[in-house]
Design a protein around this motif. Structure first.
Motif, PDB file in Angstrom:
ATOM      1  N   ARG A 483       0.822  -1.204   0.000  1.00 46.52           N
ATOM      2  CA  ARG A 483       0.000   0.000   0.000  1.00 46.52           C
ATOM      3  C   ARG A 483       0.857   1.256   0.000  1.00 46.52           C
ATOM      4  NH1 ARG A 483      -4.045   1.573   5.046  1.00 46.52           N
ATOM      5  NH2 ARG A 483      -5.112   3.337   4.058  1.00 46.52           N
ATOM      6  N   LYS A 484       2.082   1.139   0.507  1.00 42.78           N
ATOM      7  CA  LYS A 484       2.980   2.286   0.610  1.00 42.78           C
ATOM      8  C   LYS A 484       3.859   2.448  -0.630  1.00 42.78           C
ATOM      9  CE  LYS A 484       3.206   1.587   5.616  1.00 42.78           C
ATOM     10  NZ  LYS A 484       4.082   1.277   6.780  1.00 42.78           N
ATOM     11  N   VAL A 485       3.529   1.743  -1.702  1.00 44.18           N
ATOM     12  CA  VAL A 485       4.312   1.839  -2.940  1.00 44.18           C
ATOM     13  C   VAL A 485       3.435   2.458  -4.021  1.00 44.18           C
ATOM     14  CG1 VAL A 485       5.751   0.570  -4.581  1.00 44.18           C
ATOM     15  CG2 VAL A 485       5.532  -0.250  -2.227  1.00 44.18           C
ATOM     16  N   PRO A 486       3.350   3.784  -4.078  1.00 42.42           N
ATOM     17  CA  PRO A 486       2.495   4.440  -5.077  1.00 42.42           C
ATOM     18  C   PRO A 486       3.142   4.536  -6.454  1.00 42.42           C
ATOM     19  CG  PRO A 486       3.547   6.085  -3.720  1.00 42.42           C
ATOM     20  CD  PRO A 486       3.982   4.756  -3.172  1.00 42.42           C
ATOM     21  N   TYR A 487       4.440   4.213  -6.523  1.00 43.21           N
ATOM     22  CA  TYR A 487       5.184   4.335  -7.765  1.00 43.21           C
ATOM     23  C   TYR A 487       6.358   3.359  -7.702  1.00 43.21           C
ATOM     24  CZ  TYR A 487       6.887   6.816 -11.934  1.00 43.21           C
ATOM     25  OH  TYR A 487       7.259   7.148 -13.217  1.00 43.21           O
ATOM     26  N   PRO A 488       6.829   2.827  -8.834  1.00 45.43           N
ATOM     27  CA  PRO A 488       7.988   1.920  -8.787  1.00 45.43           C
ATOM     28  C   PRO A 488       9.160   2.544  -8.042  1.00 45.43           C
ATOM     29  CG  PRO A 488       7.022   1.914 -10.980  1.00 45.43           C
ATOM     30  CD  PRO A 488       6.303   2.987 -10.202  1.00 45.43           C
ATOM     31  N   ILE A 489       9.888   1.711  -7.327  1.00 40.74           N
ATOM     32  CA  ILE A 489      11.013   2.194  -6.521  1.00 40.74           C
ATOM     33  C   ILE A 489      11.983   3.004  -7.367  1.00 40.74           C
ATOM     34  CG2 ILE A 489      13.026   1.445  -5.199  1.00 40.74           C
ATOM     35  CD1 ILE A 489      11.422  -0.849  -4.130  1.00 40.74           C
ATOM     36  N   TRP A 490      12.277   2.531  -8.547  1.00 40.86           N
ATOM     37  CA  TRP A 490      13.088   3.317  -9.475  1.00 40.86           C
ATOM     38  C   TRP A 490      12.620   3.061 -10.900  1.00 40.86           C
ATOM     39  CZ3 TRP A 490      16.095   1.130 -13.333  1.00 40.86           C
ATOM     40  CH2 TRP A 490      16.392  -0.229 -13.212  1.00 40.86           C
ATOM     41  N   LEU A 491      12.764   4.070 -11.702  1.00 41.53           N
ATOM     42  CA  LEU A 491      12.341   4.009 -13.094  1.00 41.53           C
ATOM     43  C   LEU A 491      13.159   5.021 -13.873  1.00 41.53           C
ATOM     44  CD1 LEU A 491      10.201   2.723 -15.028  1.00 41.53           C
ATOM     45  CD2 LEU A 491       8.774   4.716 -14.561  1.00 41.53           C
TER      46      LEU A 491
END
Length: 590
Positions: A483-491
């Protein structure tokens, strides 16, 4: 009258003493040597390097396997019959062994940098051997019992590869200081050529590694697909007992879009939620029915099942180390949980308009419901009042019959098949373990409008990789974490990644060239300017000359210290024998 003549001014070298003392128990100056390392010790150095590399891979494997620790513990439970967190001793021994071997590697590199002879102490040799054999046994054991987990290494490299490459490049670049020093001090041209070629081969190999690094997160950010839906695998088993009503309620509080459960059939035909074949792990059956605790869960009727407590085990075993984070009200609710029926789960899902996917386990042939298990399950679905469009049917057995009785169910397969085969059978969804679908296959399923759900995804890095791959949904035991991942960690875009690794390569190359030039310039200047210091450590390190045997060196060093301590003799008297002059060693130009 005795004439006293100072022999040498020996500076304290505490750092060197610690390095040689810890590595080879050579704490005294006369115990150290600048002679070439023996072949036997070179063999042990290679064994030490091999052990370090193997432990590095082993440590990395267990670090990334954190996503599946619960699965590993469940495998251990099936073998031993007792629940325990088997990852704790493995992680503790792996961390201790890796730290120990890494420390010895650093000491070995320090020996090489200082021109000291490598001589690993026999106690360390035992330690290195124990670490190597233990790691090999561990690798074999994992390969036999949990072989599918090795796939986590290439999958995790999709998330860590670009950054591990930068770290490895920094380490090899720093190693150039030692390599350049060895080349500058070496007498033999062949040795210099071999060392330089070997080092440059490794360095150039690292420079081109990014050409072979593939990651779905190296993409145009504008093409990133929507955030994958999260399905609560057995509810939220990190926060509440698995497959209980409170566990599913906690998952819904984490905004999951679906609920996943394991379903068994009781003797009297009631579908209920249970992952294990028996009730021992997740209920107090040993206390309520001590004579039946080894019986299969499907051998109990629903009345007996309702008498069991399905929450106290969670507070006692604390399988995810999360009980201490729970409020007192939650603990009270957990302690009073009972076995949940499929109908109860479906009613909860219907109320929240949430998708339900369940794995239906067929009872044994001697079970009263062996032939009616499909009808019993479909009856529970109809009695719950849930919309059929919210229920994912995963059983491949009697699928045609199910379509006739409940045509609105979402036909889902748990067997990996081609998109064309799934479409031919009217299957619109696929449920697989996360290592069973590559990035290319995920995109193929997406293009053919097959909704793919991958399980069990608990770690943000894995969720990010699958997100970038284009997966539509994941099943997770940790919806509160995802739930605390609104976006990929890195991109990053391909052009940004290309700029990053090319810049790193150029910086590394410039640093390596600068180090080699500095080391050679320093050594040439030192040799041509003459030896101004009579420190024997410095002389023997900087000049490559023919040296006397180690035994004679040790004897002379001991004589020096003993005579100086007694105030007897002089340098000429001590070194008059054998025609040896300590200050003007042959082969050293003044």
């Amino acid at each position: 009258m005795v004439k006293h003549q100072p022999l040498q001014v020996y500076e304290r070298q505490l750092c060197l003493s610690c390095i040689t003392g810890i590595y080879g128990c050579r704490w005294k100056r006369y115990q150290r040597s600048h002679d070439d390392t023996t072949k036997w010790e070179l063999l042990w150095s290679l064994i030490l390097l091999l052990t370090f590399c193997l432990l590095l891979v082993w440590f990395y494997f267990w670090w990334e396997a954190h996503n599946d620790y619960n699965e590993f513990n469940w495998f251990l439970y099936n073998r031993s019959g007792e629940w325990s967190d088997g990852t704790v001793p493995i992680l503790a021994t792996t961390a201790a062994g890796f730290t120990y071997i890494a420390f010895l590697m650093v000491l070995a590199l320090c020996h090489i940098a200082l021109g000291q002879q490598l001589n690993l102490h026999w106690l360390h040799k035992i330690g290195v051997t124990a670490a190597l054999l233990t790691t090999i046994v561990g690798v074999i054991s994992v390969n036999q019992t949990w072989g599918q987990e090795w796939d986590v290494i290439p999958i995790s490299l999709q998330a860590t590869g670009p950054f591990l490459h930068i770290g490895a490049l920094a380490a090899i670049t720093a190693l150039s200081w030692i390599v350049a020093g060895q080349v500058a001090r070496a007498e033999k041209t062949l040795f210099q050529v071999v060392v330089v070629l070997l080092y440059l081969s490794v360095l150039l190999g690292l420079y081109v590694v990014p050409l072979y690094i593939t990651s779905p997160c190296i993409m145009d950010p504008d093409t990133l697909k929507p955030r994958p839906d999260v399905i609560g695998h057995q509810g939220a088993p990190m926060l509440a007992p698995e497959n209980t009503l409170w566990s599913f309620q906690r998952a819904l509080q984490m905004n999951v879009t679906g609920l996943e459960a394991d379903v068994a059939i009781s003797v009297d035909g009631v579908p209920f939620l249970m992952h294990d074949l028996t009730l021992r792990r997740t209920t107090d059956v040993g206390k309520v029915f001590p004579d039946r605790q080894m019986d299969e869960a499907s051998r109990f009727n629903w009345t007996d099942l309702q008498q069991l407590n399905a929450g106290q085990w969670f507070l006692k075993d604390d399988p995810f180390w999360t009980v201490h984070t729970l409020a007192s009200r939650e603990i009270e609710l957990i302690a009073n949980q009972s076995v949940c029926s499929l109908e109860q789960l479906l009613k909860l899902a219907s109320y929240h308009n949430t998708t339900v996917v369940f794995r239906l386990r067929r009872p044994s042939p001697e079970h009263p419901c062996y032939h009616s298990w499909i009808n019993d399950t479909l009856q529970a679905v109809q009695q719950s009042g849930v919309s059929q469009s919210l229920v994912m049917w995963t059983s491949d057995e009697h699928r045609a019959q199910v379509r006739q009785l409940a045509p609105g169910l979402i036909q889902t397969s748990v067997e990996k098949r081609s998109p064309q085969s799934l479409q031919k059978d009217g299957i619109s969804r696929l449920l697989l373990r996360y290592n069973q679908a590559s990035t290319r296959e995920i995109r193929d399923f997406s293009e053919t409008h097959i909704n793919l759900t991958l399980y069990t995804v608990n770690e943000p890095w894995l969720y990010s990789v699958l997100w970038c791959s284009g997966v539509s949904s994941v099943s997770s035991e940790a919806p509160h974490i995802l739930r605390k991942v609104p976006y990929p960690i890195w991109l990053m875009s391909p052009s940004e990644y290309c700029l990053m690794w090319v810049s790193a390569d150029l910086i590394s190359f410039a640093v390596v060239i600068g180090i080699f030039i500095f080391q050679n310039y320093h050594m040439i200047r030192y040799r041509t300017s003459g030896m101004r210091s009579y420190n024997p450590e410095q002389i023997m390190l900087s000049a490559a000359v023919r040296r006397s045997s180690p035994d004679i060196n040790v004897m002379k060093e001991k004589l020096i210290f003993s005579e100086v301590g007694n105030g007897v003799g002089s340098a000429d008297e001590l070194y008059g024998d054998n025609g040896y002059n300590y200050y003007t060693n042959q082969g050293i130009s003044q």
